[in-house]
Design an enzyme around this catalytic site. Structure first.
Site, short mmCIF file in Angstrom:
data_model
loop_
_atom_site.label_atom_id
_atom_site.label_comp_id
_atom_site.label_asym_id
_atom_site.label_seq_id
_atom_site.Cartn_x
_atom_site.Cartn_y
_atom_site.Cartn_z
N CYS A 1 20.55 -6.07 2.75
CA CYS A 1 19.86 -4.79 2.97
C CYS A 1 19.98 -4.34 4.43
O CYS A 1 21.03 -3.88 4.84
CB CYS A 1 18.42 -4.85 2.49
SG CYS A 1 17.70 -3.20 2.20
N HIS B 1 18.75 -6.88 -3.02
CA HIS B 1 17.92 -8.01 -2.58
C HIS B 1 18.09 -9.21 -3.52
O HIS B 1 17.26 -9.44 -4.41
CB HIS B 1 16.45 -7.58 -2.53
CG HIS B 1 16.12 -6.75 -1.34
ND1 HIS B 1 15.71 -7.27 -0.14
CD2 HIS B 1 16.19 -5.40 -1.16
CE1 HIS B 1 15.50 -6.29 0.72
NE2 HIS B 1 15.80 -5.14 0.13
N GLU C 1 17.62 -12.25 -2.79
CA GLU C 1 16.66 -13.31 -2.46
C GLU C 1 15.41 -13.25 -3.33
O GLU C 1 14.71 -14.24 -3.49
CB GLU C 1 16.29 -13.23 -0.98
CG GLU C 1 15.20 -12.25 -0.60
CD GLU C 1 15.64 -10.79 -0.65
OE1 GLU C 1 14.77 -9.90 -0.56
OE2 GLU C 1 16.86 -10.52 -0.79
#
Length: 261
Positions: free
Chosen positions: A120, A228, A230
């Site tokens: 990001c 994202h 994660e």
């Protein structure tokens, strides 16, 4: 220590960049738990937080110590003075201390062959550090779909799949994911306007916006994604593959360092 009393093998060290945030009256160097968790449990590495000090001497020391760099997402934007020389929008949250840390860190890591993964804001930082530009407000451009999260939704809904991306058939991600398209979440206001020289588009959104890129002819793993991975990475096969591949690259870097004393 292992059950037999022997020291555990040292895991690769991954530098996780911090934001400079004011909490109460004081400035803090902070990094999100989800990023740290993904490095520990997804990449099988040991995270080391990099404070947003912009100290080049400190960064040079870190580059020789670390086995990988993770450029995290964040709530601030890269200052447009770094890529367009424009006056920042007064409504845009900036983090100049982070910019002064990450932008030189990108080129240092690439020059030294240290694996790097951008997410990001980190994706946008890598593009800017290498000479690219950004669209400051995608939603005001007129040619793109909505890429921001709906902040009225729950966190789970905000991070849910938002759209598909098409993977470059000749790219690293297509090989890694063994698929031509995947679904990703979308929580960003800015995006790539002009891709920096030496970068290769790895994936695009339905509106043509670049969602991932790799560094051409890099000495080591050098990838960045706009989404994202994660977020609850363990529930997504592609996120697991991405963090695992990054961890393997960091392990290789560690082995090379150890072999050269």
């Amino acid at each position: 220590m292992t059950k037999q009393g022997k020291p555990c093998p040292a895991k690769p060290l991954v530098g996780v960049v911090c934001d400079m945030e004011i909490i109460g009256p004081h400035p803090f160097h902070v990094a999100g738990h989800k990023y740290v968790n993904a490095i520990v449990n997804g990449s099988n590495c040991t995270p080391v937080l990099i404070p947003a000090l912009g100290d080049l001497q400190q960064l040079e020391q870190l580059i020789h110590t670390l086995d990988g760099i993770l450029l995290t997402g964040g709530y601030s934007m890269v200052n447009p003075e770094h890529y367009q020389g424009e006056t920042p929008d007064p409504e845009t949250k900036l983090d100049n201390e982070r910019d002064n840390t990450t932008l030189p860190l990108v080129t240092m890591a690439l020059d030294a062959g240290v694996p790097i993964l951008g997410i990001c804001r980190g994706f946008q930082e890598m593009n800017v550090a290498l000479g690219g530009t950004l669209i400051q407000k995608i939603h005001e451009n007129g040619q793109y779909i909505e890429h921001r999260e709906d902040k009225n939704q729950s966190l789970h809904e905000q991070y849910d799949s938002a759209h598909a991306i098409e993977l470059n058939p000749d790219g690293q991600l297509q090989t890694l994911f063994n698929n031509t398209s995947i679904d990703v979440n979308s929580l960003h206001t800015q995006g790539v306007k002009e891709l920096a020289p030496g970068l290769i588009s790895e994936a695009v959104a339905p509106d043509g916006l670049i969602e991932a890129f790799s560094v051409q002819q890099s000495k080591a793993f050098a990838l960045a994604v706009q989404w994202h991975p994660e977020w609850k990475f363990h529930n997504n096969v592609y996120s697991r593959k991405l963090f695992s591949a990054f961890g393997q690259a960091c392990q290789h870097r560690q082995q090379v360092k150890n072999n050269h004393g």
